[in-house]
Design a protein around this motif. Structure first.
Motif, PDB file in Angstrom:
ATOM      1  N   THR A  94       0.764  -1.160   0.033  1.00 50.92           N
ATOM      2  CA  THR A  94       0.089   0.248   0.081  1.00 50.92           C
ATOM      3  C   THR A  94       0.896   1.197   0.376  1.00 50.92           C
ATOM      4  OG1 THR A  94      -0.586   0.176   2.456  1.00 50.92           O
ATOM      5  CG2 THR A  94      -2.285  -1.279   1.597  1.00 50.92           C
ATOM      6  N   HIS A  95       1.794   1.404   0.457  1.00 47.15           N
ATOM      7  CA  HIS A  95       2.672   2.809   0.741  1.00 47.15           C
ATOM      8  C   HIS A  95       4.096   3.045   1.655  1.00 47.15           C
ATOM      9  CE1 HIS A  95       1.042   2.918   4.689  1.00 47.15           C
ATOM     10  NE2 HIS A  95       1.078   3.839   5.351  1.00 47.15           N
ATOM     11  N   ALA A  96       4.630   3.410   2.365  1.00 42.20           N
ATOM     12  CA  ALA A  96       6.403   3.298   2.566  1.00 42.20           C
ATOM     13  C   ALA A  96       6.418   3.313   3.670  1.00 42.20           C
ATOM     14  CB  ALA A  96       7.818   3.832   1.333  1.00 42.20           C
ATOM     15  N   HIS A  97       5.436   2.986   4.816  1.00 43.50           N
ATOM     16  CA  HIS A  97       5.571   3.474   6.131  1.00 43.50           C
ATOM     17  C   HIS A  97       6.020   1.864   7.041  1.00 43.50           C
ATOM     18  CE1 HIS A  97       3.132   6.549   6.551  1.00 43.50           C
ATOM     19  NE2 HIS A  97       4.146   7.311   5.961  1.00 43.50           N
ATOM     20  N   ILE A  98       6.751   2.081   7.622  1.00 45.41           N
ATOM     21  CA  ILE A  98       7.537   0.989   7.955  1.00 45.41           C
ATOM     22  C   ILE A  98       6.679  -0.889   7.668  1.00 45.41           C
ATOM     23  CG2 ILE A  98       9.693   2.184   9.522  1.00 45.41           C
ATOM     24  CD1 ILE A  98       8.450   1.367  11.688  1.00 45.41           C
ATOM     25  N   GLY A  99       5.701  -0.501   8.923  1.00 46.12           N
ATOM     26  CA  GLY A  99       4.057  -1.990   8.836  1.00 46.12           C
ATOM     27  C   GLY A  99       4.431  -2.320   7.734  1.00 46.12           C
ATOM     28  N   HIS A 100       4.471  -1.607   6.525  1.00 43.68           N
ATOM     29  CA  HIS A 100       3.559  -1.487   5.217  1.00 43.68           C
ATOM     30  C   HIS A 100       4.894  -2.623   4.258  1.00 43.68           C
ATOM     31  CE1 HIS A 100      -0.025  -0.977   6.941  1.00 43.68           C
ATOM     32  NE2 HIS A 100       1.074   0.163   7.517  1.00 43.68           N
ATOM     33  N   TYR A 101       6.222  -2.432   4.373  1.00 47.79           N
ATOM     34  CA  TYR A 101       6.993  -2.989   3.760  1.00 47.79           C
ATOM     35  C   TYR A 101       8.134  -3.953   3.668  1.00 47.79           C
ATOM     36  CZ  TYR A 101      10.078   0.719   3.986  1.00 47.79           C
ATOM     37  OH  TYR A 101      10.984   1.670   4.143  1.00 47.79           O
ATOM     38  N   ALA A 102       8.800  -3.709   5.542  1.00 48.17           N
ATOM     39  CA  ALA A 102      10.346  -3.734   5.924  1.00 48.17           C
ATOM     40  C   ALA A 102      10.140  -4.851   5.898  1.00 48.17           C
ATOM     41  CB  ALA A 102       9.839  -3.026   7.176  1.00 48.17           C
ATOM     42  N   GLY A 103       8.943  -5.914   5.610  1.00 49.07           N
ATOM     43  CA  GLY A 103       9.290  -6.914   5.494  1.00 49.07           C
ATOM     44  C   GLY A 103       9.735  -7.842   4.362  1.00 49.07           C
ATOM     45  N   LEU A 104       9.765  -6.754   3.689  1.00 51.32           N
ATOM     46  CA  LEU A 104      11.042  -7.207   1.788  1.00 51.32           C
ATOM     47  C   LEU A 104      12.139  -7.969   2.434  1.00 51.32           C
ATOM     48  CD1 LEU A 104       9.069  -4.966  -0.562  1.00 51.32           C
ATOM     49  CD2 LEU A 104       8.564  -6.939  -0.073  1.00 51.32           C
ATOM     50  N   MET A 105      12.321  -6.952   3.401  1.00 56.37           N
ATOM     51  CA  MET A 105      14.218  -7.381   3.801  1.00 56.37           C
ATOM     52  C   MET A 105      14.583  -8.786   3.690  1.00 56.37           C
ATOM     53  SD  MET A 105      14.584  -5.833   7.480  1.00 56.37           S
ATOM     54  CE  MET A 105      13.169  -6.451   8.873  1.00 56.37           C
ATOM     55  N   TYR A 106      13.887  -9.705   4.226  1.00 50.34           N
ATOM     56  CA  TYR A 106      13.881 -11.143   5.038  1.00 50.34           C
ATOM     57  C   TYR A 106      13.346 -11.674   3.145  1.00 50.34           C
ATOM     58  CZ  TYR A 106      12.761  -9.491   9.513  1.00 50.34           C
ATOM     59  OH  TYR A 106      13.088  -9.666  10.385  1.00 50.34           O
ATOM     60  N   PHE A 107      13.395 -10.965   2.206  1.00 50.44           N
ATOM     61  CA  PHE A 107      13.317 -11.885   0.625  1.00 50.44           C
ATOM     62  C   PHE A 107      14.709 -11.863   0.459  1.00 50.44           C
ATOM     63  CE2 PHE A 107       8.811 -11.419   1.076  1.00 50.44           C
ATOM     64  CZ  PHE A 107       8.843 -12.443   0.238  1.00 50.44           C
ATOM     65  N   GLY A 108      15.536 -10.776   1.003  1.00 55.70           N
ATOM     66  CA  GLY A 108      16.892 -10.556   0.622  1.00 55.70           C
ATOM     67  C   GLY A 108      18.643 -11.525   1.069  1.00 55.70           C
ATOM     68  N   ARG A 109      19.280 -11.402   0.577  1.00 52.96           N
ATOM     69  CA  ARG A 109      20.661 -12.555   0.973  1.00 52.96           C
ATOM     70  C   ARG A 109      20.553 -13.109   2.658  1.00 52.96           C
ATOM     71  NH1 ARG A 109      25.476  -9.332  -2.219  1.00 52.96           N
ATOM     72  NH2 ARG A 109      25.088 -10.963  -3.341  1.00 52.96           N
ATOM     73  N   GLU A 110      20.785 -11.649   3.130  1.00 52.56           N
ATOM     74  CA  GLU A 110      20.786 -12.392   4.957  1.00 52.56           C
ATOM     75  C   GLU A 110      20.195 -13.434   5.268  1.00 52.56           C
ATOM     76  OE1 GLU A 110      21.313  -7.492   3.904  1.00 52.56           O
ATOM     77  OE2 GLU A 110      20.463  -9.037   3.291  1.00 52.56           O
ATOM     78  N   ALA A 111      18.787 -13.486   4.827  1.00 53.33           N
ATOM     79  CA  ALA A 111      17.635 -14.355   4.710  1.00 53.33           C
ATOM     80  C   ALA A 111      17.302 -15.416   3.486  1.00 53.33           C
ATOM     81  CB  ALA A 111      16.803 -13.565   5.594  1.00 53.33           C
ATOM     82  N   LEU A 112      16.056 -15.084   3.203  1.00 55.68           N
ATOM     83  CA  LEU A 112      15.771 -16.504   2.083  1.00 55.68           C
ATOM     84  C   LEU A 112      16.445 -16.528   0.760  1.00 55.68           C
ATOM     85  CD1 LEU A 112      13.256 -17.980   1.530  1.00 55.68           C
ATOM     86  CD2 LEU A 112      11.959 -16.262   0.269  1.00 55.68           C
TER      87      LEU A 112
END
Length: 295
Positions: A94-112
């Motif tokens: 929906t938008h760029a406030h932390i609760g709505h997009y910050a989970g994307l970080m878990y798709f990165g090389r440090e995680a998934l």
């Protein structure tokens, strides 16, 4: 409305994966009674607001919002609704406030480290993620790939499901903000977790609710004075204000509303509160984690 585990009636449905405001419940830095109830074991943790969209017939599932709780929300979808070879068929932001997009970080090389997760997003949100780290690394490494949305333009997910984003006024520091209409074969839902006061929107919320079967609406705060900060800086519609707009409507219209996106201070987040009981007696509903509505 059904809870997870109950017998399926529809092959397409929405399930609620989280109901709290961006910082969740309990809230960082809070030792007041609202969060003390959690630490004393009286109330359980509440995940950040998110919906899952499930199509059992076509074996597909989508997520609305990439929250800090995305790991357990994706696990919920997989364990309790639909397990396939694909972790998720796409994520709508929906938008760029932390609760709505910050989970994307878990798709990165440090995680998934997974490649090719589809992210449905508006142009400014896409540009923000592309131009700013650490999100830009997700784009560069193709952990995420964008599916561009346009205001009021229908996305056909399959023959049974359609999703339409629409712009809403909000504190758009980094991106635009949208709500979504989710249309199934038989029923339609609104999802507006974040918006400024209803009067700031070019559309009439009462008229919009009448067009659908379910409306998941921003209920960050119950009433004015709920927090110690100037509430004009965070101008969400109070639950009291929304209820007042619908006070002349029939019970059947009020029943369509499911309040969601509760701040930790909101008495509606507490299991037993006079405010919540009064609202329910008037015909309004409150979203709960695990509930589902058929489409």
């Amino acid at each position: 409305m059904k809870l997870a585990g109950q017998q399926d009636v529809s092959k397409q449905y929405i399930t609620v994966l989280g109901i709290a405001q961006d910082a969740g419940y309990p809230h960082i830095g809070c030792q007041k009674k609202c969060c003390k109830n959690f630490y004393e074991g009286k109330y359980k943790k509440q995940k950040v607001v998110s919906l899952g969209l499930v199509d059992l017939e076509n074996k597909q599932k989508w997520l609305f919002e990439a929250t800090p709780d995305i790991a357990t929300q994706l696990a919920d979808l997989e364990q309790n609704h639909l397990k396939t070879d694909v972790l998720i068929d796409g994520i709508f932001l929906t938008h760029a406030h932390i609760g709505h997009y910050a989970g994307l970080m878990y798709f990165g090389r440090e995680a998934l480290g997974q490649k090719g997760t589809k992210i449905f997003t508006m142009p400014k949100m896409e540009a923000y993620l592309t131009k700013n780290g650490p999100w830009s690394q997700l784009v560069k490494l193709k952990n995420i790939v964008f599916k561009r949305l346009q205001n009021d333009s229908i996305i056909l997910l399959n023959n049974n499901l359609k999703v339409t984003p629409f712009l809403v006024p909000h504190r758009d520091e980094f991106s635009e903000t949208v709500g979504y209409q989710i249309k199934g074969m038989h029923k339609t839902a609104l999802f507006i977790p974040d918006i400024n006061k209803w009067g700031k929107w070019k559309k009439d919320i009462v008229a919009e609710v009448k067009k659908v079967d379910y409306a998941f609406l921003d209920a960050t705060f119950f009433k004015d004075g709920e927090i110690d900060r100037p509430m004009s800086e965070i101008p969400h519609p109070f639950i009291e204000e929304t209820m007042n707009l619908f006070k002349e409507e029939t019970i059947s219209i009020k029943n369509k509303i499911y309040f969601i996106h509760f701040n930790h201070t909101n008495p509606a987040l507490q299991i037993l509160s006079n405010e919540k009981n009064i609202a329910q007696e008037l015909g309004f509903n409150f979203a709960t984690e695990g509930m589902r509505v058929d489409l």
